[in-house]
Design a protein around this motif. Sequence first.
Motif, PDB file in Angstrom:
ATOM      1  N   VAL A  83      25.413  56.510  17.188  1.00  7.77           N
ATOM      2  CA  VAL A  83      25.751  55.565  18.417  1.00  7.77           C
ATOM      3  C   VAL A  83      26.168  53.920  17.907  1.00  7.77           C
ATOM      4  CG1 VAL A  83      24.773  54.296  20.608  1.00  7.77           C
ATOM      5  CG2 VAL A  83      24.739  56.607  19.710  1.00  7.77           C
ATOM      6  N   LEU A  84      25.152  54.047  16.458  1.00  9.37           N
ATOM      7  CA  LEU A  84      25.311  52.347  15.807  1.00  9.37           C
ATOM      8  C   LEU A  84      27.384  52.294  15.107  1.00  9.37           C
ATOM      9  CD1 LEU A  84      23.631  50.019  14.289  1.00  9.37           C
ATOM     10  CD2 LEU A  84      24.453  51.701  12.631  1.00  9.37           C
ATOM     11  N   ASP A 136      25.731  50.848   4.078  1.00 16.49           N
ATOM     12  CA  ASP A 136      25.238  50.713   5.205  1.00 16.49           C
ATOM     13  C   ASP A 136      27.384  51.090   5.921  1.00 16.49           C
ATOM     14  OD1 ASP A 136      23.649  47.929   7.198  1.00 16.49           O
ATOM     15  OD2 ASP A 136      25.951  47.974   7.339  1.00 16.49           O
ATOM     16  N   PRO A 137      26.616  51.939   7.456  1.00 21.76           N
ATOM     17  CA  PRO A 137      27.875  52.144   7.549  1.00 21.76           C
ATOM     18  C   PRO A 137      28.383  50.995   8.484  1.00 21.76           C
ATOM     19  CG  PRO A 137      25.783  52.333   9.026  1.00 21.76           C
ATOM     20  CD  PRO A 137      25.144  51.529   7.754  1.00 21.76           C
ATOM     21  N   THR A 138      27.552  49.464   8.663  1.00 21.80           N
ATOM     22  CA  THR A 138      28.640  49.365   9.349  1.00 21.80           C
ATOM     23  C   THR A 138      30.074  48.405   9.120  1.00 21.80           C
ATOM     24  OG1 THR A 138      26.981  48.904  10.874  1.00 21.80           O
ATOM     25  CG2 THR A 138      28.477  46.841  11.479  1.00 21.80           C
ATOM     26  N   MET A 165      17.008  46.941  16.876  1.00 18.90           N
ATOM     27  CA  MET A 165      18.421  46.836  16.623  1.00 18.90           C
ATOM     28  C   MET A 165      18.682  48.086  17.969  1.00 18.90           C
ATOM     29  SD  MET A 165      20.477  49.413  14.292  1.00 18.90           S
ATOM     30  CE  MET A 165      20.981  48.690  13.342  1.00 18.90           C
ATOM     31  N   LYS A 166      19.520  47.237  19.305  1.00 19.22           N
ATOM     32  CA  LYS A 166      20.077  48.562  20.376  1.00 19.22           C
ATOM     33  C   LYS A 166      20.917  49.139  20.277  1.00 19.22           C
ATOM     34  CE  LYS A 166      19.672  48.929  24.748  1.00 19.22           C
ATOM     35  NZ  LYS A 166      20.952  49.539  25.159  1.00 19.22           N
ATOM     36  N   VAL A 167      21.133  50.177  19.924  1.00 26.55           N
ATOM     37  CA  VAL A 167      22.096  50.663  20.235  1.00 26.55           C
ATOM     38  C   VAL A 167      23.085  51.136  22.019  1.00 26.55           C
ATOM     39  CG1 VAL A 167      22.517  50.955  17.354  1.00 26.55           C
ATOM     40  CG2 VAL A 167      21.757  52.638  19.032  1.00 26.55           C
ATOM     41  N   THR A 203      22.106  44.182  14.192  1.00 26.26           N
ATOM     42  CA  THR A 203      23.537  44.900  14.981  1.00 26.26           C
ATOM     43  C   THR A 203      23.555  45.856  13.616  1.00 26.26           C
ATOM     44  OG1 THR A 203      25.124  43.051  14.475  1.00 26.26           O
ATOM     45  CG2 THR A 203      24.460  43.111  15.773  1.00 26.26           C
ATOM     46  N   THR A 204      23.158  45.270  12.338  1.00 23.90           N
ATOM     47  CA  THR A 204      23.874  46.191  11.646  1.00 23.90           C
ATOM     48  C   THR A 204      22.202  46.401  10.558  1.00 23.90           C
ATOM     49  OG1 THR A 204      23.969  45.137   9.698  1.00 23.90           O
ATOM     50  CG2 THR A 204      25.736  45.207  11.360  1.00 23.90           C
ATOM     51  N   THR A 205      21.996  47.917  10.085  1.00 22.24           N
ATOM     52  CA  THR A 205      21.003  48.520   8.621  1.00 22.24           C
ATOM     53  C   THR A 205      20.435  47.322   8.401  1.00 22.24           C
ATOM     54  OG1 THR A 205      21.447  50.075   9.526  1.00 22.24           O
ATOM     55  CG2 THR A 205      20.012  49.494   8.344  1.00 22.24           C
ATOM     56  N   GLU A 206      21.705  46.322   7.599  1.00 24.85           N
ATOM     57  CA  GLU A 206      21.342  45.543   6.348  1.00 24.85           C
ATOM     58  C   GLU A 206      21.231  44.165   7.186  1.00 24.85           C
ATOM     59  OE1 GLU A 206      24.682  44.960   3.463  1.00 24.85           O
ATOM     60  OE2 GLU A 206      24.611  43.118   4.975  1.00 24.85           O
ATOM     61  N   TYR A 219      14.185  50.265  16.639  1.00 23.04           N
ATOM     62  CA  TYR A 219      15.547  50.918  16.924  1.00 23.04           C
ATOM     63  C   TYR A 219      15.559  51.584  17.942  1.00 23.04           C
ATOM     64  CZ  TYR A 219      19.275  53.813  16.967  1.00 23.04           C
ATOM     65  OH  TYR A 219      21.066  54.433  17.482  1.00 23.04           O
ATOM     66  N   ASP A 250      29.211  51.334  18.098  1.00 26.91           N
ATOM     67  CA  ASP A 250      29.645  50.240  18.890  1.00 26.91           C
ATOM     68  C   ASP A 250      30.090  49.532  17.820  1.00 26.91           C
ATOM     69  OD1 ASP A 250      27.592  51.261  21.058  1.00 26.91           O
ATOM     70  OD2 ASP A 250      25.559  49.824  19.529  1.00 26.91           O
TER      71      ASP A 250
END
Lengths: 713, 713
Positions: free
Chosen positions: A333-334, A456-458, B260-262, B299-302, B233, A337
Motif C-alpha cells: 500500500v505504501l 527505504d521503499p519510497t 503513517m496512514k497509507v 509518508t516514508t519509513t525514513e 502505522y 501511494d
Amino acid sequence: MPAEGGYPRTSSSPSGFAALDAMIRPSSVAIIGASDDPTRIGGRPIAYMQNQGFAGTILPVNPNRPVVQGLPAFASVAALNQVPDVAIVAVPGESAVQAVADLGAKGCPAAIVFTAGFAEVDEAGAAMQDRLVAAARQHGMRILGPNCLGLFNAAVGFYPMFSTSFEQGWPLPGNIGIASQSGAYGTHLFATSRARGLGTPVCVTTGNESDVSLGEVIGWMAQAPEVEVICAYAEGIRESARFIAALDLARRNRKPVVMMKVGRSELGGHAAKSHTASIAGDDAVTEAVLSEFGVVRATTTEQMLDIAYAASRRIYPAKNTLGVITVSGGAGVLISDAAEAAGIPMPPMPEEAQAHLKGLISFAAPRNPVDCTAQAVNQTETFEHFLEVTAEAGGYQSMLVFLTQTGGSTTMAPKLRPYLKQAREKFADRLWVLSVIASPDKVKGYEEDGYIVFEDPTRAVNAIQAMGRFGAAFATPAAGEFVVPRVTLPATTPTEAEGKRILAAAGVPAVPEKACASVEEAVAAAESFGFPVVAKILSPDILHKSEIGGVILDLASADAVREAHATLLSRAAERAPGARIEGVLIAKQIKGAVEMALGVARDPVFGPVAMVGLGGVFIEILKDVAFRRCPFSVTDAEVMIRSLKGFPLLDGARGRPKADVKALAGALAALSRFAAGAGDRLLSVDVNPLLVLPEGQGAFAADAVIEVEETHA
Amino acid sequence: MPAEGGYPRTSSSPSGFAALDAMIRPSSVAIIGASDDPTRIGGRPIAYMQNQGFAGTILPVNPNRPVVQGLPAFASVAALNQVPDVAIVAVPGESAVQAVADLGAKGCPAAIVFTAGFAEVDEAGAAMQDRLVAAARQHGMRILGPNCLGLFNAAVGFYPMFSTSFEQGWPLPGNIGIASQSGAYGTHLFATSRARGLGTPVCVTTGNESDVSLGEVIGWMAQAPEVEVICAYAEGIRESARFIAALDLARRNRKPVVMMKVGRSELGGHAAKSHTASIAGDDAVTEAVLSEFGVVRATTTEQMLDIAYAASRRIYPAKNTLGVITVSGGAGVLISDAAEAAGIPMPPMPEEAQAHLKGLISFAAPRNPVDCTAQAVNQTETFEHFLEVTAEAGGYQSMLVFLTQTGGSTTMAPKLRPYLKQAREKFADRLWVLSVIASPDKVKGYEEDGYIVFEDPTRAVNAIQAMGRFGAAFATPAAGEFVVPRVTLPATTPTEAEGKRILAAAGVPAVPEKACASVEEAVAAAESFGFPVVAKILSPDILHKSEIGGVILDLASADAVREAHATLLSRAAERAPGARIEGVLIAKQIKGAVEMALGVARDPVFGPVAMVGLGGVFIEILKDVAFRRCPFSVTDAEVMIRSLKGFPLLDGARGRPKADVKALAGALAALSRFAAGAGDRLLSVDVNPLLVLPEGQGAFAADAVIEVEETHA
C-alpha cells in the motif's frame, strides 16, 4: 615523469573541450606557490598527487626552495623547464594576477586559481578579477576560479584541490561526475557519496566562474568517458549558451544529469548572494530549462545520490511502468501511494497471471502490488514463479521487490538470492530494484547480481521514477531547427492596436474587427468573421458609445447587421448631432471563452521566455503558470498548457465545452517564434486576455502590449 | 517462576488499560498450540521468551506432550494450574474459537490470536470472527487480532510474536513504541529502527482488530512509562472514540505521535482493501483529525524514523526558530531553502552580533545561516564564539550545525567536539542538531553529548520542523467543552427555505429578507437590514417578476424604498391585472461578496465533519478545501479558512476590500456545533454559496440544503 611517456597529452583534443581536457587530464602541472608543508593550501595538491600516483609531471614553483616535498622546484614561472598543461595558482592577491600573466606568456593553456579575495568580496576584488581574466585572455588561456577549491580526477591521480576531505578516504571507482559551483558542497557531495559506497572519479568546483562555467564543466563530462552520470550543484546559472549545449549533449549521449539548484527561497536567494557573486535568476525559468532537457532536479543531497546511484546501472525505461512484488501487504500500500504521488503507472497484472499465482498461494493478492506474502519466501520455489510471472506477464519496465529483513536474513537470503539473480538475468532489460534491510556485504552481493538496493521503499520508488524521466528525455528527439521569423520591431513601444496587428501578423490572432464605411462592407465583414457580431458606431467625436446607444450586441444574421447599421447611424444623428461619423465597426462577438494570459519576458541569462496561464485567480492567487525558453513547437506549447493546474477548465470541466487548445497552443508557439525572432530589443509581451473559444473556433487576443527598447536614431 | 515473584501483576491497573496491561506486561502467559519446535508459529514465542529471559510464567498448552521446549506443558486450557494474564492462540480455525471460549471460561482476561483465515479472507471467515469475538465478550475477555503477528515488550522479555525478524537481532533499549495494523510493516519498522540504532522496546500489531484497535494501543502507549515516542502505522481507522482519546492523551502527556496512514492513492486504497478488511475512509478527514491533535504524518519509513529519532531527545520547541552555523555557504543556501519549504522561520542575527562575528573572521557571512567558513574550524577558538554567540544573540530554539566531513575528521573532530558539547550544555533547552559525515563511533560520541545527528542537512531540517509542530501542539490548550445546541431535525429533508431558517436559528445567517404587507413594514425591514436593498413584487401569480419590472435594485434610502413600493404595486396592477398581490419582499442587496461553500458530511468513522472552501474553480478544479471534526471553535474555524490556498481572495488580494473573515468563521463554527448537536440523522449540509461581505458587514447563506435520514413514525 616526462610528458612524452605513456600518458597521452590531450590539450589538442578534437572534442571542443581542449582547455578542460588540459585542466582535468593534464600530463604536467605547475604549482605556483608550492609549499613543502603538505597541510598548506599550496602543499596539499602535491602531497595528494604523490600519494595517489599522478601519472604526469609535477612542477613546483617556489622562489625560496630548490626542492619541494622531494620534487625539484623552480624559482619562477619563467624558470620552468617545460610548458605545463595546467597550473595551480595558490599565491595571494595581485601575485595571482601576475602568475596568470606569466603563465600565459609561457604558453600554458589553463590555470586553476585557488586564490580568494576577488569578486566574491567587494568592488576592488571584482576589478582585480577583471585584470586576472584580461591577463589570461591575452594569451588565450583558460581559468578555473578564482576562489575555487579546485578539482580532482581520481582516474589519473590528479588532485589540484586543497580540500581536507581526502583525510577520510579517497574517491571510490565508479562513473559519477560532480560539477559544483560551491567547493565545500562539492566535496560534501563527494564525501557523502564515498560514505554510501558510490564512486565519483571526477569532481570539478568552479568558484567565481570568471571564465570556465558550470555549463562548460557539465559539457566536458557529457563527452568524457570517465563519467556516465552527472551530479551538478548550482547557485545561479551565469551563461546560457554553454549550459544549454551541455544539457543537450548529455541528453544525446544518454548521460543523465541530476541537478541541485539552490536559492529557491527568499532566504536561500539572500544566502546565495552573500555566498558568491551569483545571479540567482528566476527559479521558474531555470526549472523550465532543466525540464526541457530532461534534467532531474534534486532538492536534497540524499535524493541526488539516490538518483545517481540508480542511474549508475544505466537502465533508463522510456515508458516506465512499475511492477511490485512484496512480502508485506502494508508495504504494498505504501509503495502504491508513493508510485501514485511520483506519477509512475502500476498497471494490474493480467487476470490469467493473477489466477496462476493464486493457484500457487491461495491468499496471495497478485494484482500489483503482487503480495506474495511470507508464504512465498518460506516456499522458496513459489518465489521464483512470483518473480518471473510478474516480470513476464506484467511486462513492467521497472521491478521493485520488497523483502525487508527477509532479504538480509542469514537463513533466508541465501535461498532467495539465486532466484532473484536468475529473474534479473532473464529480464535483463528491466530495471530491477530491491528493498531489503541487510548487512553491507549482503547488499553488495545483490548489487553484483545487478540489483539496485534501497532500504527505504519510497526512496526506491522515487529513484525508479527519475530513471523513467531520463528514459523519456533520451527517447525524445532533439528539437529541430525552428523557422524563426524576421521581426522588425517599431522604434518605440507600439500602441495596443498596433501591438495586436504586429502579433496577428506573427500568428497570434486578435479578435477580428473591421471599420466599415458602408452597410455592404459591414455585412461582408460579419460574414467573414462568423456570427454573432457586435456593431459599434465609429466616430472620433463620440467617446462613450454606449451612452448614445452606439453599441449593439448579438447580431446573428446579415439582416440584423443591416438593421443595426441603420439604427446606429440614426441614433448618432439624433443623439450626437454634428459628430463626424466614419462608419460602423464590426467585431466578432466572443462568448463563452476561457480567458488566458500569454506573455514573454527577457531572462537575463536565458533570453526570451514565454509564459502561459489561466486568467484571473489562477495567475494572481495561485501563480499557476508554465514557462519555456523561446522558440518552441506547438507540441511543446500544448505540454505547457496541459501542465497547468487549471487545465481542466480548458478540458470540459464544470459542464463547459472543451476549449480550442490547438488554437491556444498555436498562438503560444507563434508568440515564442516571434519573441525569438525579435532579438534583444524586445523587452516584454503581454497578451491578456487571450480568449479561447470552444474547439474548432479559435483563440483571439483581446488586448496586447509589446514593450520594446527605444532605438536611438 | 511463580506469579507472586518480584514481577508485578498489572491486570488490576488503575489506568483504564487493564486489558492491555495484561497483554503487554503480563506475569504469566499460556500458549495454546505450543510447539516443541522453536521455528514453528506455536514454538517461536516460547523460544524467544526463554532466550530473552521473560520474568513471568510460561504455560505451554499441548494435548500431546508433557514437556514443551523444556517447560512443563498442560493438556488443555482447563488443565492449566493457574489463570494466565494472557494467552497466545496459535491453533487453526474453529479450534481458535474454542480456545478463546475455554480461556474465557477459565477467567483469562486477554488473548493474542495469531490464527488467520477470518474476516481478511471471506464471508465465512468474517462469520467465524464474529463467533470468536462473541465467545470472548461473554467472559469480558479482550482479543488482539485475529490474524495478527503479535507484539513484544523487550523491557520484560515478553515476545508473543512469531516474526523471524529477531534472527537478525533483538530490539535495542530506547523509548520508541511501534503500533501497527500490519504485522509485516510493524516488524519492518522495528528492523529498520534497529539497523539505525534506534531503540523500540514495545511493538504491538493489531491484525484484524476484531476488538483491540490501533487507537487503544496508542492510548496504552500514551500512558506507559516504557514509551516516550509513538510510531503508528494504519491502513484505515476503524473506530473513533478510543483513537481520539488516545491522541488527546498523548498530547496531554507530551508524547509525540508520528503516524503513517497509507492508502492515500487510488491504487493504495485498492491494495489496502485487498490486504485487510480496512475501511480506507476519506484520507482528508483522517488528515484533519491527525492535525487537530498535532500528530505528524510521515509518508516514508525514513521520515517516520527521522522524526522518532529526533523526538527521542524530548525537546519540543513551542515557537520554533532555526539558527544555522555552516562551514559551507552552499549548504547554507540549501538549508535555507529547506527551512522555507518546511515553514521554519530563520530570523537574522542581530546586527551587533553579526559585526562581532565578522570581527573574528572578516569574510564570514553571519546573517543566518551563519557561514563561519572553513576558517572557523581551522582556528577552533573562533568556532566556540560562533556557536555561543549565535545561540545567545540569535535566541534560536533549534540550532543546526553543518560540519560535513570536518565533523568526522580524525584531526578536526576531537578539537571541535568539546566546543560543541560546551555550547549544548550552556544552552540546554535548545534542540541541537549536527549534520556531519562521520563514523558510527564519532556519531555516537556526539549523541552522548546531547546532539541529534543527521548526515543529510535537509532531513535534519525536516526533523527539526516536526519537533516544532509537536511543541506547538503540546502548548495548545486542550479544547474546552463546546456548547452543542439541542437540535430537533424535521422528519424529512426540509425545503431550501426551511433549511435556511433552521441554519439561521443555529447561527448561520441567511441573506436577510422579509415579506412586507405595507410600505411602512418595507421601510422598517430595509432599515433593519441596512442599505442598499432589493424590492420584489410578492405574488403567487407572478412567476417571472423581472418580465413585468417586478424587481428593483439598489434602493439606498427609505425614500427610495417608498418610491419603489409604489412603483411595484402600480406596475403589477398595470402589467399583471388580476394577480393576487401579497405585498413586497425586501431583501438585503449583496454586492462585492466573496462566494464560499460550507458543508457537513458524515464520516463513517469520525462522524460529522465540516468543510469550507472558496466557491467556483477553487473547489471544483483545485479541491482547495479544509476539513475538521465537529464541533470546533471560531478560532479553529479561522485556522481552517486561513489554510486555504485561495485565502488571499478573502484578505484583500486583487484590490478587493478585506472580507468579513470573522463572520465567516462564526458561521462555520456555528455550523459545526449544529452538526454536532443534530446527531446521526443529519446526513449532510450544503451551504453554497455563503456570501461574505467586506469586514464588519457579515456573511450570509444564499442557498442551503440539509439532508436528513427520514424518521419512520
